[in-house]
Design an enzyme around this catalytic site. Sequence first.
Site, PDB file in Angstrom:
ATOM      1  N   SER A  69      10.448  10.528  -4.728  1.00 31.34           N
ATOM      2  CA  SER A  69       9.646   9.486  -5.360  1.00 31.34           C
ATOM      3  C   SER A  69      10.060   8.085  -4.921  1.00 31.34           C
ATOM      4  O   SER A  69       9.439   7.106  -5.332  1.00 31.34           O
ATOM      5  CB  SER A  69       9.757   9.593  -6.887  1.00 31.34           C
ATOM      6  N   SER A 111       0.814  -1.219   0.000  1.00 34.23           N
ATOM      7  CA  SER A 111       0.000   0.000   0.000  1.00 34.23           C
ATOM      8  C   SER A 111       0.845   1.266   0.000  1.00 34.23           C
ATOM      9  O   SER A 111       0.390   2.329   0.401  1.00 34.23           O
ATOM     10  CB  SER A 111      -0.934   0.006   1.223  1.00 34.23           C
ATOM     11  N   GLY A 112       2.105   1.127  -0.468  1.00 33.37           N
ATOM     12  CA  GLY A 112       2.978   2.292  -0.584  1.00 33.37           C
ATOM     13  C   GLY A 112       2.779   3.014  -1.901  1.00 33.37           C
ATOM     14  O   GLY A 112       1.733   2.898  -2.550  1.00 33.37           O
ATOM     15  N   GLY A 157      10.277   0.883   0.300  1.00 28.03           N
ATOM     16  CA  GLY A 157      10.570  -0.351  -0.417  1.00 28.03           C
ATOM     17  C   GLY A 157      11.703  -0.161  -1.414  1.00 28.03           C
ATOM     18  O   GLY A 157      12.611  -0.995  -1.511  1.00 28.03           O
ATOM     19  N   THR A 158      11.671   0.942  -2.155  1.00 26.19           N
ATOM     20  CA  THR A 158      12.737   1.232  -3.118  1.00 26.19           C
ATOM     21  C   THR A 158      14.067   1.405  -2.411  1.00 26.19           C
ATOM     22  O   THR A 158      15.096   0.862  -2.831  1.00 26.19           O
ATOM     23  CB  THR A 158      12.401   2.510  -3.911  1.00 26.19           C
ATOM     24  N   ARG A 159      14.065   2.143  -1.322  1.00 21.59           N
ATOM     25  CA  ARG A 159      15.309   2.401  -0.600  1.00 21.59           C
ATOM     26  C   ARG A 159      15.883   1.131   0.027  1.00 21.59           C
ATOM     27  O   ARG A 159      17.105   0.973   0.115  1.00 21.59           O
ATOM     28  CB  ARG A 159      15.068   3.460   0.484  1.00 21.59           C
ATOM     29  N   GLY A 171      10.134   5.442  -2.191  1.00 26.28           N
ATOM     30  CA  GLY A 171       9.563   5.058  -0.910  1.00 26.28           C
ATOM     31  C   GLY A 171      10.455   4.085  -0.160  1.00 26.28           C
ATOM     32  O   GLY A 171      11.540   3.712  -0.623  1.00 26.28           O
ATOM     33  N   ASN A 185      15.761  -1.716  -1.260  1.00 25.86           N
ATOM     34  CA  ASN A 185      16.104  -2.677  -2.320  1.00 25.86           C
ATOM     35  C   ASN A 185      17.169  -2.152  -3.277  1.00 25.86           C
ATOM     36  O   ASN A 185      17.242  -2.588  -4.431  1.00 25.86           O
ATOM     37  CB  ASN A 185      14.854  -3.022  -3.127  1.00 25.86           C
ATOM     38  N   CYS A 194      12.233  -0.032 -12.077  1.00 26.23           N
ATOM     39  CA  CYS A 194      11.841   1.137 -12.874  1.00 26.23           C
ATOM     40  C   CYS A 194      12.931   1.489 -13.877  1.00 26.23           C
ATOM     41  O   CYS A 194      12.656   1.786 -15.048  1.00 26.23           O
ATOM     42  CB  CYS A 194      11.524   2.322 -11.966  1.00 26.23           C
TER      43      CYS A 194
END
Length: 320
Positions: free
Chosen positions: A161, A10-11, A165-167, A163, A169, A130
């Site tokens: 931009s 839900s991010g 989860g991105t950070r 979140g 990973n 991405c």
Amino acid sequence: MTTKVAIIGSGNIGTDLMIKIKRLSTTLEVVALVGIDPASDGLARARRLGVAAVDTGVEGLTSLDGFDEIEIVFDATSAKAHVANAEVLRPHGKRLVDLTPAAIGPYVVPPVNLESLLDADAPDVNMVTCGGQATIPMVAAISSVAPVPYGEIVASIASKSAGPGTRANIDEFTETTAAAIEHVGGADRGKAIIVLNPAEPPLIMRDTVLCLVDAAGMDDETFAAQVAASVEAMAKKVAEYVPGYRLKQAVQIRAVDPDDALDTLLPEGSAPPTHQVSVFLEVEGAAHYLPAYAGNLDIMTSAALRVGEEIAAAGTGDAR
């Protein structure tokens, strides 16, 4: 008749994907958004949109009324979480579209290899990253003209931009993207770099693709014309589902100096490159959830939407 889908996460990515499906898709119906924080903005938006908001993770999804009717599950959590989620969902026979860098299933980049994966009926496909979605089509376009011993990409995204989860990973991002540059893009060796740009105001996603190419036997004019045409045609294919995707400038091609120290970049046994090809991209987001600078969010969710729709269409015999 629509295909029912659920989104785990839900991010930023999961919420944007939910909004995209609600606004743009005539074939998919999102019936649940799953998270672990009851107070998350994503779950609040799901409730306002009439989507079931599950705050107890994947276990809560499996016990949801109507779970059996869900055919496709998008996972927008993290690489580690997807491994666990896939294990829980495997016995239920759901088709999984993985938006994390976990790469349990085969990589999919829609304009490059989606059709072959649909034929293979893979139960869990991986959307790479991405940066991969933005740049691998360009590597594939170049490698369709001449062999690419080495491909390198740099994805620069606005810090705002990215979140949690991105950070979390970053390492998985570079490893998964590099592998997909090879397996999908066609390069003998791939390398990926991500930059979280803290500039204010935030900058639109920018991507640089650099390929060392073995164009031996081709004259420079023919090679340049074929590469430019291939890159431009591929950019149009991506822009069909990511309208903000565009070439920032003309393709740059230069002959490689034989004295350049490139041996450390090339796999053992690779032919020496003759040319360096550079492609510069910009990805502007559709601002469905985050502002337009978040092109990284937009290209990932737009590509996942395209994959989900094609999976659904193939399942009903209506593939485009």
